[in-house]
Design a protein around this motif. Structure first.
Motif, PDB file in Angstrom:
ATOM      1  N   LYS A  58      46.074 -25.285 103.229  1.00  0.00           N
ATOM      2  CA  LYS A  58      46.084 -25.810 104.590  1.00  0.00           C
ATOM      3  C   LYS A  58      47.370 -25.406 105.306  1.00  0.00           C
ATOM      4  N   GLU A 106      42.378 -23.495 105.756  1.00  0.00           N
ATOM      5  CA  GLU A 106      42.222 -24.377 106.915  1.00  0.00           C
ATOM      6  C   GLU A 106      43.478 -24.307 107.767  1.00  0.00           C
ATOM      7  N   PHE A 113      38.654 -21.750 108.310  1.00  0.00           N
ATOM      8  CA  PHE A 113      38.283 -22.873 109.162  1.00  0.00           C
ATOM      9  C   PHE A 113      39.468 -23.175 110.079  1.00  0.00           C
ATOM     10  N   THR A 114      39.272 -22.968 111.381  1.00  0.00           N
ATOM     11  CA  THR A 114      40.329 -23.217 112.358  1.00  0.00           C
ATOM     12  C   THR A 114      39.972 -24.433 113.193  1.00  0.00           C
ATOM     13  N   GLN A 115      40.856 -25.422 113.210  1.00  0.00           N
ATOM     14  CA  GLN A 115      40.589 -26.656 113.943  1.00  0.00           C
ATOM     15  C   GLN A 115      41.565 -26.794 115.112  1.00  0.00           C
TER      16      GLN A 115
END
Length: 414
Positions: A37, A57, A78-80
Motif C-alpha cells: 500500500k 494499492e 488499485f488507485t483510490q
C-alpha cells in the motif's frame, strides 16, 4: 512481467520520493508491488522524469498530477481517490490505471479532471461526480474497462471515450443527473465517444426541421455519440430516459409505443427517425444505427406508429417442417412497403444477418449468418434471443419516408 518484492519497492520509494510541505513528489522510479500500500496525504506530483507503477494499492487523499509515466505491470493495481476536499486531477501525460475508486463527499462535484485517465479495469463511482467538461480533461475506458455504482451522485460530467471491442455503457451525465447511453459490441476494435447534455438542442438543431413521421422532439436533453475509428461498424445504441430530465409527455409516449430515437442528420439538415425497441422495465430505447452525431427522443405521429400494417413473426424454427422455418415479415398491404431492409444482431449486438432486398429471390433469414460479418456463415447460429431491425420506405414515393421497426426474435435450432 517485471516482478519486485515489497521490500525492494519500499527501498526505491525512499530514494526517489521527496516531501515538501506535505507534498509527495516522485522524480525517479517508484513501484508499488502487489499486496503493498502507498498513500499520499497531500498533493502527489509525478514529475516528467518520474515513473510510477502500481500493482498494489495507491491512496490519493488530495490533488494528483502526472507529467511522467504512470502505469501498472499486472492487473491488480488499485488507485483510490479519496478526499475530504475538492481534488484536482491534473497532468500533461496519460495516467494508465487498472481498478479505480472515486469517493469524495465534500462537494457534489469534488473531482476536477484536467488531466487524462485511462482505465482498463473497474471504475467504482462510489461517491462524487468527475467533472472534465469544465476542466478540459479526458477519461478513457480501454480494453475491458467498465464501471460500477454509477448514479446521480457519481458519474462523469463530460465526454467519455471507450476503446476496444466490448459492449459498453457510458457513465455520463450533466447537471447532477446520470443519463447513460450504451453501445453494442463492435465487430472490430473501435473508439467511441459519448456525452450527455441536459439542455435544449433546438437552438443548435432546430426541432422544426424534422421528418413528417416525427411529431415532437425532446426539448430538455440530448446525447452526442461519435465513432472515431474508420471501420464501418453497424451497432446498436441505447438511450435511457428518466423522470428527472425527460419531459413527461415523452415518458407517456413510451407506454403508448410511440417513443422513438431521432438523430440530427447533417446531410439533410433535419431530424430523422432511427426507430427503436422500447424497454419499459429498463427505461431505455435501443436501435441499430449506421450514422453518428446528435441523438435524442422523438414522438411518432399516431398514423406512423405502425404504418402499412406490417406483421413480424418473431419465432424462427428452421427444422424443415414448413412452419416458421424462416424469419417471416408479412407486408400486409404489399403496395405500401418498398425497399425492405433487415438486420439481425446477436445478444452481444454483433450483426449476424443483413439483407437490402428481404424476401426477394429467396433471401430470408433461416438461422445462418450472412453478409460482411465475423460469424461463421457455414454453421447454424445457436438457439437464443436475437435483435432485429426492419427498415422500409412507405407512403408517397416522392416523400421518401422510411420507418424502422425493431424487436426481438427467438431462434430455436436445437
Amino acid at each position: 512481467m517485471i516482478k519486485r518484492t515489497s521490500i525492494y519497492s519500499i527501498m526505491v520509494m525512499l530514494l526517489v520520493v521527496t516531501s515538501l510541505r506535505g507534498q509527495t513528489t516522485n522524480s525517479g522510479v517508484l513501484y508499488v508491488s502487489k499486496d503493498t500500500k502507498f498513500a499520499t496525504v497531500a498533493r502527489f506530483d509525478n514529475k516528467e522524469s518520474g515513473e510510477f507503477y502500481n500493482d498494489g494499492e495507491a491512496f490519493i487523499y488530495s490533488h494528483f498530477n502526472n507529467d511522467g509515466i504512470l502505469d501498472y505491470y499486472g492487473e491488480t493495481g488499485f488507485t483510490q481517490f479519496v478526499g475530504n476536499a475538492v481534488q484536482q486531477l491534473t497532468g500533461t501525460k496519460v495516467s494508465y490505471l487498472y481498478d479505480v475508486f472515486f469517493n469524495n463527499s465534500s462537494n457534489s462535484v469534488p473531482f476536477q479532471l484536467s488531466g487524462a485517465l485511462d482505465i482498463s479495469g473497474i471504475s467504482d463511482f462510489y461517491q462524487g461526480i468527475v467533472d472534465n467538461d469544465n476542466f478540459g480533461g479526458s477519461i478513457t475506458f480501454s480494453r475491458t474497462g467498465t464501471h460500477a455504482n454509477t448514479s446521480n451522485e457519481s458519474h462523469v460530467d463530460g465526454m467519455v471515450y471507450k476503446a476496444g471491442s466490448d459492449k459498453f455503457t457510458f457513465p455520463i451525465g450533466d447537471g447532477g443527473f446520470y443519463r447513460y447511453a450504451g453501445i453494442s459490441q463492435p465487430n472490430a476494435p473501435s473508439l467511441y465517444t459519448a456525452k450527455f447534455f441536459y439542455e435544449n438542442s433546438d437552438g443548435l438543431y432546430p426541432h422544426s426541421q424534422k421528418v413528417n413521421s416525427v411529431d415532437a422532439i425532446d426539448h430538455q436533453e440530448y446525447w452526442r455519440i461519435e465513432k472515431e475509428s474508420n471501420n464501418m461498424d453497424e451497432i446498436l445504441i441505447t438511450l435511457s430516459w428518466s423522470i428527472d430530465t425527460t419531459p413527461s409527455e415523452f415518458i407517456a409516449a413510451a407506454a403508448q409505443n410511440s417513443l422513438t430515437v431521432v438523430r440530427w442528420n447533417e446531410a439533410s439538415n433535419r431530424w430523422i427517425n432511427e426507430g427503436g425497441n422500447i424497454n419499459m422495465d429498463d427505461q431505455t430505447v435501443t436501435t441499430a444505427v449506421t450514422g453518428y452525431g446528435v441523438y435524442t427522443f422523438g414522438i411518432l405521429n399516431e398514423a406512423d406508429i405502425l404504418p402499412c400494417s406490417l406483421t413480424v413473426y418473431n419465432a424462427v424454427t428452421p427444422n424443415g417442417d414448413g412452419i416458421h422455418d424462416s424469419f417471416v415479415i408479412d407486408a400486409g398491404q404489399t403496395d405500401c412497403i418498398r425497399d425492405l431492409k433487415v438486420q439481425i444482431f446477436n445478444r452481444w449486438g454483433v450483426k449476424v444477418f443483413e439483407s437490402n432486398n428481404y424476401g426477394e429471390n429467396g433471401e430470408v433469414f433461416k438461422g445462418y449468418s450472412t453478409g460482411r460479418l465475423t460469424v461463421n456463415g457455414t454453421r447454424q447460429l445457436p438457439t437464443g434471443t436475437y435483435f432485429y431491425m426492419v427498415d422500409y420506405e412507405y407512403g408517397d414515393p416522392s416523400a421518401n419516408t422510411r420507418y424502422k421497426q425493431t424487436g426481438y426474435l427467438y431462434l430455436i435450432t436445437d
